[in-house]
Motif scaffolding. Structure first.
Motif, PDB file in Angstrom:
ATOM      1  N   VAL A 161      -6.722   5.695  -8.543  1.00 54.09           N
ATOM      2  CA  VAL A 161      -7.153   4.624  -7.651  1.00 54.09           C
ATOM      3  C   VAL A 161      -6.073   4.370  -6.607  1.00 54.09           C
ATOM      4  O   VAL A 161      -5.020   4.990  -6.597  1.00 54.09           O
ATOM      5  CB  VAL A 161      -7.424   3.324  -8.447  1.00 54.09           C
ATOM      6  N   SER A 162      -6.359   3.426  -5.719  1.00 53.60           N
ATOM      7  CA  SER A 162      -5.389   2.940  -4.735  1.00 53.60           C
ATOM      8  C   SER A 162      -4.772   4.059  -3.904  1.00 53.60           C
ATOM      9  O   SER A 162      -3.563   4.304  -3.951  1.00 53.60           O
ATOM     10  CB  SER A 162      -4.260   2.156  -5.446  1.00 53.60           C
ATOM     11  N   PRO A 163      -5.580   4.789  -3.116  1.00 51.36           N
ATOM     12  CA  PRO A 163      -4.999   5.846  -2.278  1.00 51.36           C
ATOM     13  C   PRO A 163      -3.981   5.272  -1.308  1.00 51.36           C
ATOM     14  O   PRO A 163      -4.195   4.220  -0.710  1.00 51.36           O
ATOM     15  CB  PRO A 163      -6.210   6.428  -1.545  1.00 51.36           C
ATOM     16  N   ILE A 164      -2.858   5.975  -1.140  1.00 43.18           N
ATOM     17  CA  ILE A 164      -1.745   5.506  -0.324  1.00 43.18           C
ATOM     18  C   ILE A 164      -1.372   6.606   0.654  1.00 43.18           C
ATOM     19  O   ILE A 164      -1.069   7.729   0.248  1.00 43.18           O
ATOM     20  CB  ILE A 164      -0.527   5.159  -1.197  1.00 43.18           C
ATOM     21  N   SER A 165      -1.394   6.304   1.927  1.00 39.26           N
ATOM     22  CA  SER A 165      -0.956   7.258   2.951  1.00 39.26           C
ATOM     23  C   SER A 165       0.346   6.755   3.556  1.00 39.26           C
ATOM     24  O   SER A 165       0.400   5.658   4.108  1.00 39.26           O
ATOM     25  CB  SER A 165      -2.014   7.422   4.048  1.00 39.26           C
ATOM     26  N   ILE A 166       1.395   7.571   3.451  1.00 40.45           N
ATOM     27  CA  ILE A 166       2.710   7.206   3.958  1.00 40.45           C
ATOM     28  C   ILE A 166       3.085   8.175   5.064  1.00 40.45           C
ATOM     29  O   ILE A 166       2.959   9.394   4.914  1.00 40.45           O
ATOM     30  CB  ILE A 166       3.767   7.258   2.842  1.00 40.45           C
ATOM     31  N   ARG A 167       3.522   7.635   6.171  1.00 43.61           N
ATOM     32  CA  ARG A 167       3.997   8.475   7.267  1.00 43.61           C
ATOM     33  C   ARG A 167       5.437   8.118   7.587  1.00 43.61           C
ATOM     34  O   ARG A 167       5.767   6.960   7.808  1.00 43.61           O
ATOM     35  CB  ARG A 167       3.136   8.288   8.516  1.00 43.61           C
ATOM     36  N   PHE A 168       6.303   9.139   7.583  1.00 46.34           N
ATOM     37  CA  PHE A 168       7.687   8.969   7.998  1.00 46.34           C
ATOM     38  C   PHE A 168       7.776   9.308   9.480  1.00 46.34           C
ATOM     39  O   PHE A 168       7.351  10.389   9.906  1.00 46.34           O
ATOM     40  CB  PHE A 168       8.605   9.906   7.199  1.00 46.34           C
ATOM     41  N   VAL A 169       8.303   8.384  10.272  1.00 47.21           N
ATOM     42  CA  VAL A 169       8.343   8.583  11.713  1.00 47.21           C
ATOM     43  C   VAL A 169       9.748   8.362  12.246  1.00 47.21           C
ATOM     44  O   VAL A 169      10.506   7.538  11.733  1.00 47.21           O
ATOM     45  CB  VAL A 169       7.357   7.639  12.443  1.00 47.21           C
ATOM     46  N   ASN A 220       0.844  11.654   0.699  1.00 42.25           N
ATOM     47  CA  ASN A 220      -0.337  10.969   0.200  1.00 42.25           C
ATOM     48  C   ASN A 220      -0.227  10.797  -1.309  1.00 42.25           C
ATOM     49  O   ASN A 220      -0.045  11.766  -2.049  1.00 42.25           O
ATOM     50  CB  ASN A 220      -1.609  11.747   0.544  1.00 42.25           C
ATOM     51  N   LEU A 221      -0.360   9.563  -1.773  1.00 44.81           N
ATOM     52  CA  LEU A 221      -0.193   9.223  -3.177  1.00 44.81           C
ATOM     53  C   LEU A 221      -1.393   8.429  -3.676  1.00 44.81           C
ATOM     54  O   LEU A 221      -2.257   8.013  -2.901  1.00 44.81           O
ATOM     55  CB  LEU A 221       1.079   8.393  -3.374  1.00 44.81           C
ATOM     56  N   ALA A 222      -1.425   8.209  -4.982  1.00 45.49           N
ATOM     57  CA  ALA A 222      -2.410   7.332  -5.610  1.00 45.49           C
ATOM     58  C   ALA A 222      -1.820   6.875  -6.936  1.00 45.49           C
ATOM     59  O   ALA A 222      -0.717   7.275  -7.307  1.00 45.49           O
ATOM     60  CB  ALA A 222      -3.737   8.061  -5.810  1.00 45.49           C
ATOM     61  N   LEU A 223      -2.559   6.033  -7.650  1.00 43.60           N
ATOM     62  CA  LEU A 223      -2.134   5.551  -8.950  1.00 43.60           C
ATOM     63  C   LEU A 223      -3.048   6.104 -10.032  1.00 43.60           C
ATOM     64  O   LEU A 223      -4.270   6.089  -9.885  1.00 43.60           O
ATOM     65  CB  LEU A 223      -2.154   4.024  -9.004  1.00 43.60           C
ATOM     66  N   ALA A 224      -2.442   6.587 -11.113  1.00 46.61           N
ATOM     67  CA  ALA A 224      -3.225   6.979 -12.276  1.00 46.61           C
ATOM     68  C   ALA A 224      -3.762   5.728 -12.956  1.00 46.61           C
ATOM     69  O   ALA A 224      -3.067   4.704 -13.038  1.00 46.61           O
ATOM     70  CB  ALA A 224      -2.361   7.779 -13.251  1.00 46.61           C
ATOM     71  N   THR A 225      -4.987   5.779 -13.439  1.00 51.15           N
ATOM     72  CA  THR A 225      -5.597   4.575 -14.014  1.00 51.15           C
ATOM     73  C   THR A 225      -5.016   4.219 -15.371  1.00 51.15           C
ATOM     74  O   THR A 225      -5.394   3.205 -15.951  1.00 51.15           O
ATOM     75  CB  THR A 225      -7.118   4.741 -14.145  1.00 51.15           C
ATOM     76  N   THR A 226      -4.099   5.038 -15.879  1.00 50.58           N
ATOM     77  CA  THR A 226      -3.412   4.670 -17.119  1.00 50.58           C
ATOM     78  C   THR A 226      -2.567   3.418 -16.922  1.00 50.58           C
ATOM     79  O   THR A 226      -2.116   2.815 -17.893  1.00 50.58           O
ATOM     80  CB  THR A 226      -2.521   5.822 -17.601  1.00 50.58           C
TER      81      THR A 226
END
Length: 577
Positions: free
Chosen positions: A42-50, A97-103
């Motif tokens: 869940v909770s898809p996370i998009s991170i951009r380093f600029v 690009n990250l997300a959280l495991a539902t555990t």
């Protein structure tokens, strides 16, 4: 802070639980050899380093370390390796690009999932940020990085390595370490190491060496843009207060300056001392004490904080005494440091309404001429010295755009400024604001209008983007969920969407300039896929020439003159089992 547009779109988009959107689920279920990824996250996370400097927009790919209590639950969300056994990740073209495991259980406001992101891109200053995920909706994070040679533009300075000789593993006399101002950074600092000091490692063991080498980075105040490069950010969530307890929701720092000190004795990092260091930091002459509401003066105190660079946690240490320097007459802050980390002179207030806060809302309304609208922009509340107080970041702004701060810091004077986000420069200087309000008293004024009169904008049309995956080893389409990025060649425009062939999408109706070229990038399954197109008012086919080092995005565009909408339908190859 998510924008109001984002909050509305996200709520509609994620009314259903976000489960396994990145997995390979075959459209043709008769293909028994299909790879069906059943991972649930869940909770898809998009991170951009600029790079906040205008010269370079894409930083070198870099290793990223995930730390903190919830690090084990953070996974890659690009269809690649979902293993939680390692905290090491790698950016691609500046994206992660990250997300959280539902555990973890689903994150909530009362039970957030907190973790840190740290990286040391080649040629850039190290960065660390703390994320607090409180729901299952998408999170967009931009982390600004700066080259050490460009720090002066942002009100910071780097002092060349200082070497001191040791005798019997210690100093025979006091040693003074002096910082060197550069660019817009005018303040200086003096760090005194008492004679006889023993140098200790992280475990408190004495280090045996013949010399010490010290590197110091000093961050000042009063320059719009310093908030973009401030170590750990100016609104940290993981903060321990003066009472030794965590401050719920974190704080907003109002900085008076920061020192980043790194020292090595021989080849070993120095982390502690047998005697505390004496630290003396010059202060900007325009600083205002938000606790008194008056100009900073001798006898005032400034809270001192240190940061654990491993966890990103800030901890209250002491209060620095403000006193005039005997030789220059400038006001200085004086405190003692018994260990090395980021040492931060900061007043603070709690955006969530409990810590150094005035309990009243403050609204800013944008009055923008010529039909201008755009993304990404910043609407920021600053004090009279342009020190950051609060604000909305990476916003879609337009005439009538309104932001309301539910609580405000206890300051007698402030102003709102409007500025492009760090990496969006276009025709604007990267660090400068384009409009500002007059100074006003935020404790007595409830609302203020910020006026901006830009030149008439060029013609624009809407983009709707569709994407599917195709198995590279068989003629079968698959459902995918992926972040899609769009940017112009000069990086004056950058946008993103989250698109899934399950029928869900996020931010998938973007306005682009007609007759301007844009690039498309998709990071999925360990491969960066890229193509380009011109925002034309006619049909077209995406280029079939493969860009070296990338996967191919193929497809076509159809333009609807009635709705002024270009719909692009595309696909890219995915390895299926």
């Amino acid at each position: 802070m998510k924008t109001r547009l984002e909050q509305f779109l996200i709520a509609a988009f994620f009314a259903a639980t976000f489960l396994g959107l990145h997995g390979c689920k075959k459209v043709d279920l008769s293909e028994a050899t299909s790879n069906i990824n059943t991972a649930i996250y869940v909770s898809p996370i998009s991170i951009r380093f600029v790079d906040v400097d205008t010269a370079t927009k894409v930083i070198p790919d870099t290793k990223v370390t995930i730390g903190g209590d919830a690090a084990q639950y953070v996974v890659a969300s690009d269809g690649g390796n979902l293993s939680t056994s390692s905290s090491a990740f790698q950016t691609s073209h500046g994206f992660l690009n990250l997300a959280l495991a539902t555990t973890t259980g689903l994150p909530t406001t009362s039970h957030p999932v907190n973790f840190t992101i740290s990286a040391s891109p080649a040629g850039y200053m190290p960065v660390i940020r703390t994320l607090s995920i409180t729901d299952t909706t998408p999170t967009i994070l931009t982390i600004s990085v700066v080259k050490s040679t460009a720090l002066g533009n942002f009100g910071a300075s780097v002092t060349p390595t200082i070497q001191n000789t040791l005798s019997g593993d210690t100093l025979s006399a006091d040693a003074q370490l002096l910082t060197v101002p550069m660019g817009k950074m005018t303040e200086k600092a003096t760090i005194t190491i008492p004679s006889g000091t023993k140098f200790l490692d992280a475990n408190g063991n004495q280090i045996h060496a013949s010399s010490i080498n010290t590197n110091i980075v000093q961050y000042g105040t009063g320059v719009p843009g310093v908030q973009d490069i401030f170590p750990g950010g100016l609104n940290p969530k993981n903060v321990i207060g003066a009472d030794g307890n965590a401050i719920n929701g974190g704080v907003q720092f109002i900085t008076a300056g920061l020192l980043n000190i790194n020292m090595n004795a021989g080849n070993t990092a120095v982390k502690k001392f047998s005697k505390p260091l004496d630290v003396n930091v010059e202060l900007n002459s325009n600083l205002q004490n938000p606790e008194s509401g008056k100009a900073l003066q001798a006898g005032d105190y400034i809270p001192v904080w240190s940061m654990d660079e491993g966890t990103g946690q800030w901890k209250y240490e002491s209060k620095a005494v403000v006193a005039p320097d005997p030789s220059s007459g400038k006001l200085t802050a004086n405190f003692k440091a018994s260990h090395l980390s980021n040492w931060n002179l900061d007043w603070s207030w709690d955006y969530f309404g409990s810590h150094g806060t005035t309990f009243k809302p403050l609204t800013c309304v944008l009055n923008i001429a010529n039909g201008f609208y755009g993304y990404p922009w910043e609407v920021i509340l600053v004090d009279q010295n342009y020190n950051y107080l609060a604000g909305d970041h990476y916003e879609y702004v337009y005439n009538g755009y309104t932001t309301t701060l539910p609580y405000i810091p206890n300051v007698p004077q402030a102003r709102f400024i409007l500025k492009p986000s760090p990496w969006y420069t276009g025709n604007y200087p990267a660090l400068d604001y384009v409009a500002q309000t007059p100074l006003f008293n935020p404790k007595t004024q409830n609302s203020i209008t910020l006026t901006y009169a830009p030149p008439p904008p060029p013609e624009r049309a809407n983009l709707v983007y569709n994407v599917t995956g195709k198995c590279s080893n068989k003629n079968t389409a698959i459902n995918v969920g992926a972040w899609v990025y769009y940017w112009s060649d000069d990086w004056s425009e950058f946008y993103y969407s989250y698109i899934s062939t399950y029928g869900w999408s996020y931010n998938n109706n973007i306005s682009l300039q007609v007759n301007k070229k844009y690039n498309i990038g998709i990071w999925y399954g360990g491969t960066w896929n890229q193509s380009s197109f011109t925002m034309t008012k006619s049909d077209f086919t995406l280029p079939t020439v493969l860009i070296p080092g990338t996967g191919l995005i193929s497809g076509y565009g159809k333009y609807n003159a009635g709705s002024k909408t270009l719909t692009v339908t595309s696909s890219f190859q995915v390895v299926c089992k």
